[in-house]
Design a protein around this motif. Structure first.
Motif, PDB file in Angstrom:
ATOM      1  N   HIS A 198      46.915  23.305  81.175  1.00  0.00           N
ATOM      2  CA  HIS A 198      46.962  24.221  82.306  1.00  0.00           C
ATOM      3  C   HIS A 198      45.580  24.831  82.506  1.00  0.00           C
ATOM      4  O   HIS A 198      44.808  24.962  81.546  1.00  0.00           O
ATOM      5  CB  HIS A 198      47.964  25.363  82.068  1.00  0.00           C
ATOM      6  CG  HIS A 198      49.388  24.937  81.961  1.00  0.00           C
ATOM      7  ND1 HIS A 198      49.860  24.168  80.911  1.00  0.00           N
ATOM      8  CD2 HIS A 198      50.462  25.168  82.775  1.00  0.00           C
ATOM      9  CE1 HIS A 198      51.155  23.950  81.077  1.00  0.00           C
ATOM     10  NE2 HIS A 198      51.541  24.547  82.194  1.00  0.00           N
ATOM     11  N   VAL A 199      45.306  25.236  83.736  1.00  0.00           N
ATOM     12  CA  VAL A 199      44.002  25.837  84.010  1.00  0.00           C
ATOM     13  C   VAL A 199      44.160  26.939  85.048  1.00  0.00           C
ATOM     14  O   VAL A 199      44.952  26.831  85.992  1.00  0.00           O
ATOM     15  CB  VAL A 199      42.991  24.768  84.496  1.00  0.00           C
ATOM     16  CG1 VAL A 199      43.457  24.125  85.804  1.00  0.00           C
ATOM     17  CG2 VAL A 199      41.599  25.355  84.657  1.00  0.00           C
ATOM     18  N   GLY A 200      43.423  28.029  84.848  1.00  0.00           N
ATOM     19  CA  GLY A 200      43.352  29.109  85.820  1.00  0.00           C
ATOM     20  C   GLY A 200      41.898  29.365  86.150  1.00  0.00           C
ATOM     21  O   GLY A 200      41.043  29.338  85.264  1.00  0.00           O
ATOM     22  N   GLU A 211      47.408  26.489  87.525  1.00  0.00           N
ATOM     23  CA  GLU A 211      48.244  25.305  87.691  1.00  0.00           C
ATOM     24  C   GLU A 211      48.206  24.415  86.458  1.00  0.00           C
ATOM     25  O   GLU A 211      47.296  24.525  85.626  1.00  0.00           O
ATOM     26  CB  GLU A 211      47.771  24.470  88.890  1.00  0.00           C
ATOM     27  CG  GLU A 211      47.859  25.157  90.222  1.00  0.00           C
ATOM     28  CD  GLU A 211      47.448  24.250  91.358  1.00  0.00           C
ATOM     29  OE1 GLU A 211      47.860  23.071  91.355  1.00  0.00           O
ATOM     30  OE2 GLU A 211      46.703  24.720  92.243  1.00  0.00           O
ATOM     31  N   GLU A 212      49.180  23.527  86.394  1.00  0.00           N
ATOM     32  CA  GLU A 212      49.102  22.459  85.412  1.00  0.00           C
ATOM     33  C   GLU A 212      47.965  21.524  85.805  1.00  0.00           C
ATOM     34  O   GLU A 212      47.761  21.238  86.989  1.00  0.00           O
ATOM     35  CB  GLU A 212      50.411  21.685  85.353  1.00  0.00           C
ATOM     36  CG  GLU A 212      51.576  22.486  84.801  1.00  0.00           C
ATOM     37  CD  GLU A 212      52.831  21.653  84.695  1.00  0.00           C
ATOM     38  OE1 GLU A 212      52.740  20.498  84.234  1.00  0.00           O
ATOM     39  OE2 GLU A 212      53.903  22.143  85.080  1.00  0.00           O
ATOM     40  N   MET A 213      47.237  21.038  84.815  1.00  0.00           N
ATOM     41  CA  MET A 213      46.057  20.226  85.090  1.00  0.00           C
ATOM     42  C   MET A 213      46.367  18.979  85.937  1.00  0.00           C
ATOM     43  O   MET A 213      45.651  18.696  86.902  1.00  0.00           O
ATOM     44  CB  MET A 213      45.382  19.821  83.778  1.00  0.00           C
ATOM     45  CG  MET A 213      44.050  19.138  83.959  1.00  0.00           C
ATOM     46  SD  MET A 213      42.736  20.270  84.465  1.00  0.00           S
ATOM     47  CE  MET A 213      42.390  21.056  82.884  1.00  0.00           C
ATOM     48  N   PRO A 214      47.428  18.205  85.629  1.00  0.00           N
ATOM     49  CA  PRO A 214      47.692  17.018  86.458  1.00  0.00           C
ATOM     50  C   PRO A 214      47.988  17.359  87.911  1.00  0.00           C
ATOM     51  O   PRO A 214      47.569  16.630  88.819  1.00  0.00           O
ATOM     52  CB  PRO A 214      48.914  16.387  85.775  1.00  0.00           C
ATOM     53  CG  PRO A 214      48.898  16.910  84.380  1.00  0.00           C
ATOM     54  CD  PRO A 214      48.360  18.291  84.490  1.00  0.00           C
ATOM     55  N   ILE A 215      48.713  18.473  88.156  1.00  0.00           N
ATOM     56  CA  ILE A 215      49.029  18.871  89.526  1.00  0.00           C
ATOM     57  C   ILE A 215      47.753  19.232  90.277  1.00  0.00           C
ATOM     58  O   ILE A 215      47.546  18.834  91.436  1.00  0.00           O
ATOM     59  CB  ILE A 215      50.022  20.044  89.527  1.00  0.00           C
ATOM     60  CG1 ILE A 215      51.376  19.588  88.983  1.00  0.00           C
ATOM     61  CG2 ILE A 215      50.177  20.625  90.930  1.00  0.00           C
ATOM     62  CD1 ILE A 215      52.384  20.709  88.822  1.00  0.00           C
ATOM     63  N   LEU A 216      46.877  19.984  89.604  1.00  0.00           N
ATOM     64  CA  LEU A 216      45.608  20.369  90.223  1.00  0.00           C
ATOM     65  C   LEU A 216      44.780  19.136  90.575  1.00  0.00           C
ATOM     66  O   LEU A 216      44.262  19.014  91.690  1.00  0.00           O
ATOM     67  CB  LEU A 216      44.829  21.280  89.274  1.00  0.00           C
ATOM     68  CG  LEU A 216      43.450  21.722  89.763  1.00  0.00           C
ATOM     69  CD1 LEU A 216      43.578  22.653  90.954  1.00  0.00           C
ATOM     70  CD2 LEU A 216      42.672  22.393  88.636  1.00  0.00           C
TER      71      LEU A 216
END
Length: 311
Positions: A198-200, A211-216
């Motif tokens: 996840h990344v913010g 968001e979750e990294m793959p979604i981003l």
């Protein structure tokens, strides 16, 4: 979904300076969550509020189900914390420091401690003040991982370290990932992209997205449209087109809401005579630069409009 960290409108002011502005975080248990942003974005201030080093000016934070303002004593036996400027008893040897820490944690795993000593190649008989920065960080990691905390909080843990040391520390973290939640701050986008779930993105104290990294990664595309003849940008273009620009027969922009068939159909409608379309995935660094530049352009336009109205 159980959360290891949750904040609601978390804010912190220092005098008239707003360091953190209404941040809502939701970090699921088991996540490897990276909070990223430029130096001065407010990452360290958020971590210090989570660790009850600073009190919030407004809002609320919970860590492992406990109000962060009440974290003390035994609560920290479940939390590992390592900061960029970690204070350590420099007069102690590495071995003595580990033995000293051991007495504070009932769940300290002696076998894991020995594993970490070997993995990080720690010199147990050398005083901490004589260790390199990289080796000191390894010692800090070992002392925070050996008691198998439920949450590991890391503030810029890889800053200034050589690539080999960073790789060794990341490997040590990933070994613990199946049994813990990892929350770290960083401005080194290349490093966190390889292992975060996840990344913010924090800018000037505000959380622009989380968001979750793959979604981003899946929703951002670098778009290039090649036209048959020179034209202009459509006036009714979507807000999801970031930094649109045109030069002769080439239109370029970043699409922040890419949906394969829908986006391609949308482009065909806006550019019916286009010769070709290119929609390329973007690395994390490029995504953050696009979002940051777009936000600054919007703020600049808003400020210019306000000055025009007040003139």
């Amino acid at each position: 979904m159980k959360l290891a960290i949750r904040t609601e409108k978390l804010s912190r002011r220092f005098g008239r300076t707003v360091a953190v502005d209404g941040v809502d975080l939701a970090v699921p248990e088991g996540a490897i969550y990276a909070l990223v942003g430029a130096n001065g974005a407010g990452k360290t201030t958020i971590i210090k509020m989570l660790m009850n080093i600073f009190s919030p000016s407004d809002g609320h934070a919970e860590v492992l189900g406990t109000d962060a303002r009440h974290l003390a004593g035994k609560a920290f036996t479940r939390i590992g914390y390592v900061s960029e400027n970690q204070e350590m008893p420099e007069w102690m040897t590495t071995g003595a420091m580990l033995a000293y820490c051991r007495s504070f944690y009932p769940q300290w795993d002696a076998a894991l401690e020995q594993q970490l000593v070997r993995q990080f190649d720690l010199p147990l008989k050398r005083k901490l003040k004589h260790l390199s920065r990289g080796m000191r960080m390894k010692a800090a990691f070992a002392s925070s991982l050996a008691y198998r905390p439920s949450l590991i909080v890391l503030d810029e843990p890889f800053s200034g370290l050589d690539p080999l040391v960073r790789d060794e520390l990341i490997e040590g973290l990933l070994d613990r990932a199946p049994e813990t939640t990892i929350f770290l701050s960083s401005h080194d986008l290349g490093e966190i992209e390889t292992f975060s779930s996840h990344v913010g993105f924090l800018e000037q104290g505000r959380l622009l997205f989380s968001e979750e990294m793959p979604i981003l990664s899946n929703r951002f595309r670098d778009v290039t449209v090649t036209l048959e003849r020179p034209s202009s940008l459509p006036d009714n273009r979507p807000a999801s087109w970031l930094q649109p620009e045109i030069a002769d027969c080439v239109v370029r922009f970043v699409h922040n809401n890419y949906k394969e068939q829908i986006t391609e159909r949308e482009l065909a409608e806006f550019f019916p005579t286009a010769r070709s379309f290119s929609l390329d995935p973007m690395p994390l660094r490029s995504i953050f630069l696009a979002v940051a530049k777009s936000g600054r352009n919007q703020r600049s336009s808003g400020a210019n409009e306000a000055r025009r109205i007040n003139a």
